[in-house]
Structure formats: C-alpha cells, structure tokens
Design a protein around this motif. Structure first.
Motif, short mmCIF file in Angstrom:
data_model
loop_
_atom_site.label_atom_id
_atom_site.label_comp_id
_atom_site.label_asym_id
_atom_site.label_seq_id
_atom_site.Cartn_x
_atom_site.Cartn_y
_atom_site.Cartn_z
N PHE A 1 0.83 -1.20 0.00
CA PHE A 1 0.00 0.00 0.00
C PHE A 1 0.87 1.26 0.00
O PHE A 1 0.72 2.13 -0.85
CB PHE A 1 -0.93 0.01 1.21
N TYR A 2 1.77 1.38 0.98
CA TYR A 2 2.58 2.59 1.09
C TYR A 2 3.55 2.75 -0.09
O TYR A 2 3.75 3.86 -0.56
CB TYR A 2 3.34 2.61 2.43
N ARG A 3 4.10 1.65 -0.57
CA ARG A 3 5.03 1.71 -1.71
C ARG A 3 4.29 2.03 -3.00
O ARG A 3 4.67 2.95 -3.73
CB ARG A 3 5.76 0.37 -1.83
N ASP A 4 3.24 1.30 -3.30
CA ASP A 4 2.58 1.40 -4.60
C ASP A 4 1.59 2.54 -4.72
O ASP A 4 1.39 3.08 -5.80
CB ASP A 4 1.88 0.08 -4.93
N LYS A 5 0.95 2.92 -3.62
CA LYS A 5 -0.08 3.94 -3.70
C LYS A 5 0.40 5.32 -3.23
O LYS A 5 -0.11 6.33 -3.70
CB LYS A 5 -1.31 3.51 -2.92
N PRO B 1 -7.27 16.79 -5.57
CA PRO B 1 -8.36 16.12 -6.28
C PRO B 1 -7.90 14.99 -7.21
O PRO B 1 -8.51 13.93 -7.24
CB PRO B 1 -9.04 17.25 -7.06
N ALA B 2 -6.82 15.21 -7.93
CA ALA B 2 -6.32 14.18 -8.85
C ALA B 2 -5.81 12.97 -8.07
O ALA B 2 -6.07 11.82 -8.46
CB ALA B 2 -5.22 14.73 -9.74
N ARG C 1 -9.05 6.50 -5.17
CA ARG C 1 -10.40 5.91 -5.15
C ARG C 1 -10.52 4.84 -6.24
O ARG C 1 -11.12 3.79 -6.03
CB ARG C 1 -11.46 6.98 -5.34
N ALA C 2 -9.95 5.11 -7.41
CA ALA C 2 -10.01 4.15 -8.51
C ALA C 2 -9.27 2.86 -8.15
O ALA C 2 -9.58 1.80 -8.70
CB ALA C 2 -9.40 4.77 -9.78
N GLN C 3 -8.32 2.94 -7.21
CA GLN C 3 -7.58 1.76 -6.76
C GLN C 3 -8.22 1.12 -5.54
O GLN C 3 -7.66 0.19 -4.96
CB GLN C 3 -6.13 2.15 -6.44
N GLY C 4 -9.36 1.64 -5.11
CA GLY C 4 -10.08 1.05 -3.99
C GLY C 4 -9.64 1.51 -2.61
O GLY C 4 -10.01 0.89 -1.61
N ILE D 1 -8.08 15.59 3.24
CA ILE D 1 -8.97 14.43 3.27
C ILE D 1 -8.23 13.32 4.00
O ILE D 1 -7.00 13.30 4.04
CB ILE D 1 -9.37 13.99 1.84
N LEU D 2 -8.97 12.41 4.60
CA LEU D 2 -8.38 11.30 5.35
C LEU D 2 -8.63 9.99 4.61
O LEU D 2 -9.77 9.63 4.34
CB LEU D 2 -9.01 11.20 6.75
#
Length: 121
Positions: free
Chosen positions: A17-21, A79-80, A86-89, A105-106
């Motif tokens: 999560f932290y690496r990829d997102k 926003p981007a 969000r698109a990655q869930g 945002i959190l």
C-alpha cells in the motif's frame, strides 16, 4: 531523526500500500514482523502482529491499528490524487474539506490507519 510506528494487520499488504499507492520506498523488512519505509524525510515503521512492539502491555492492553492519530502528506494536486486512489479502492473517511490553510482528506491503509492528504492554500 524521528520515526512514526503504525501497527498493521499484515506487513506485506501494508508495504505494498505505502510503496505502490503513496510512493514510499522500502528500506528494510524483517519478514512478516516489521518493515521500515521512507518518504521525503518521513520514516515509517510498520509493526505486524509478530513484532515485539505488538506484545501486550503489563496491564493486558494490546497495541492495535486504527484510531485518529495520523501523519500528514503534503500533495500538490489533491483532487487528482484522491481520484486515482479511489479508482484503486483506497477507502476514505470523509470528503475533501477546505479551511484557511488548504484542503485535506483522510484515507486509510489496509489496517485502518489514517493518512491525511493535505494541499496547501
């Protein structure tokens, strides 16, 4: 140098999560017990259920993920980034809010730990 420790349910999942997102760099991993990641001067220790830091306290309380304490990541296009996450869930606790200092945002990591994404005004 200061570090932040987050308790996670699954170290491999949290590292991904932290690496990829969020573009953290994995510096060291101790199997399924713990990992150390970095991003722009922030050192993040991820402690899984097998880490020594996850052992119960003398009074029986057990460290666990979640809560409201968080670190803040400064971003340039909130926003981007939110749209992409969000698109990655990636789950969010709220919508973007705006205040005198900027917008925030959190979002949550896979264990429910909070990350504040903040764009300065």
């Amino acid at each position: 140098m200061a570090s932040i420790r987050y308790f996670v349910n699954d170290v491999d999942e949290a590292v991904a999560f932290y690496r990829d997102k969020l573009s953290f760099v994995l510096k060291q991993q101790f199997g399924p017990a713990m990992a150390i990641l970095e991003s722009e001067g922030l050192t993040l220790w991820l402690a899984g259920p097998l880490a020594s830091a996850s052992r119960p306290m003398p009074d029986g309380r057990k460290p666990e993920p979640g809560g409201w304490n968080r670190f803040v990541l400064d971003v340039t296009d909130l926003p981007a980034l939110v749209e992409g996450l969000r698109a990655q869930g990636v789950p969010f606790r709220n919508a973007i809010v705006e205040g005198p200092g900027g917008r925030q945002i959190l979002c949550e990591d896979p264990s429910g730990n909070v990350i504040e994404l903040f764009q300065r005004a």
